[in-house]
Motif scaffolding. Structure first.
Motif, PDB file in Angstrom:
ATOM      1  N   THR A   2     -15.864  31.096   3.281  1.00 19.77           N
ATOM      2  CA  THR A   2     -15.655  31.384   4.695  1.00 19.77           C
ATOM      3  C   THR A   2     -15.300  30.112   5.443  1.00 19.77           C
ATOM      4  N   SER A   3     -14.238  30.180   6.227  1.00 24.11           N
ATOM      5  CA  SER A   3     -13.823  29.028   7.023  1.00 24.11           C
ATOM      6  C   SER A   3     -14.344  29.177   8.446  1.00 24.11           C
ATOM      7  N   ARG A   4     -14.763  28.062   9.024  1.00 25.23           N
ATOM      8  CA  ARG A   4     -15.314  28.070  10.372  1.00 25.23           C
ATOM      9  C   ARG A   4     -14.286  27.511  11.349  1.00 25.23           C
ATOM     10  N   GLU A  23     -11.960  37.172  12.931  1.00 22.67           N
ATOM     11  CA  GLU A  23     -13.167  37.729  12.324  1.00 22.67           C
ATOM     12  C   GLU A  23     -12.835  38.892  11.397  1.00 22.67           C
ATOM     13  N   ASP A  26     -12.437  37.606   8.104  1.00 25.82           N
ATOM     14  CA  ASP A  26     -13.647  36.962   7.577  1.00 25.82           C
ATOM     15  C   ASP A  26     -13.792  35.488   7.930  1.00 25.82           C
ATOM     16  N   TYR A  27     -13.142  35.053   8.994  1.00 23.25           N
ATOM     17  CA  TYR A  27     -13.396  33.705   9.504  1.00 23.25           C
ATOM     18  C   TYR A  27     -14.679  33.726  10.330  1.00 23.25           C
ATOM     19  N   GLU A  28     -15.398  32.623  10.320  1.00 25.83           N
ATOM     20  CA  GLU A  28     -16.526  32.453  11.235  1.00 25.83           C
ATOM     21  C   GLU A  28     -15.987  31.744  12.478  1.00 25.83           C
TER      22      GLU A  28
END
Length: 232
Positions: A2-4, A23, A26-28
């Protein structure tokens, strides 16, 4: 993995739209609505990439970008409503890795993010062997992405580091601006060749004793740039 991502814009609808779309992939996502808040979050947290608007209250995007570069080489994409070339070049001069002009398509934003993150991860993987490049007074620690000149630590942005590392690794070989743009920024990068000129100039200001008479990064007029190793 997961990349922030930190999304910074004072237009809440834009932030909401970007956050929703990222989101879903699936990005934070973290958010900030002014320059001061963005800078504080960048200091306290670790992000894989930052989307940073140019026109912000409290502190504009240029100043935020410049201050972030004092302690981090996190990739930064500038978001700007202005279309003038100078604004785009200025964004890169302050240490941004890319820019997107408003209004933008969210698919383009996600494509740029993926491209930058992919290059960053490849660079990290390639440096995992702990390789160190030494050329005269210049020392490049590929593992920790650190550069020293005459023993002095030099703070480079991500793209400045990649450009210098590439030229040193291919010492003496001349590369045209278009080729460097393709190799360092990627085939899909929409910017023009002046991006390379800006980064070379800033690189010289940081590593050269006299930027107007460079010892390291040389220009072959009408052709491109190359790294000149120490005289034997």
């Amino acid at each position: 993995m997961t990349s922030r991502v930190l999304v910074v814009d004072d237009e809440k609808l834009i932030v909401k739209g970007i956050r929703f779309s990222l989101e879903k992939d699936d990005y934070e996502v973290d958010t900030a609505y002014d320059g001061g808040e963005a800078l504080e979050k960048a200091k306290k947290n670790t992000y894989d990439i930052i989307l940073l608007d140019l026109m912000l209250p409290v502190m504009n995007g240029m100043d935020v970008c410049r201050q972030i570069r004092e302690f981090s080489d996190v990739p930064i994409i500038m978001l700007t409503a202005k279309g003038e070339d100078m604004d785009k070049i200025l964004g890169l001069e302050y240490g941004a890795d890319d820019y997107i002009t408003k209004p933008f398509n969210i698919l383009e934003v996600k494509a740029r993010i993926k491209a930058i993150l992919r290059r960053t991860r490849v660079a990290s993987k390639n440096s995992a062997n702990g390789n160190v490049l030494v050329s005269g007074d210049l020392r490049i620690d590929k593992d920790n992405r650190r550069v020293q000149v005459c023993g002095k630590e030099i703070n480079l942005t991500g793209k400045e580091f990649e450009l210098l590392e590439f030229l040193v690794a291919n010492s003496g070989k001349v590369y045209g601006r278009a080729k460097l743009l393709q190799l360092i920024w990627g085939r899909d990068y929409p910017g023009d060749e002046r991006t390379v000129d800006v980064h070379v100039r800033r690189l010289r200001e940081k590593i050269e004793p006299n930027p107007s008479e460079p010892r390291y990064v040389q220009t072959k007029w009408g052709v491109g740039y190359y790294y000149q190793g120490p005289e034997k």
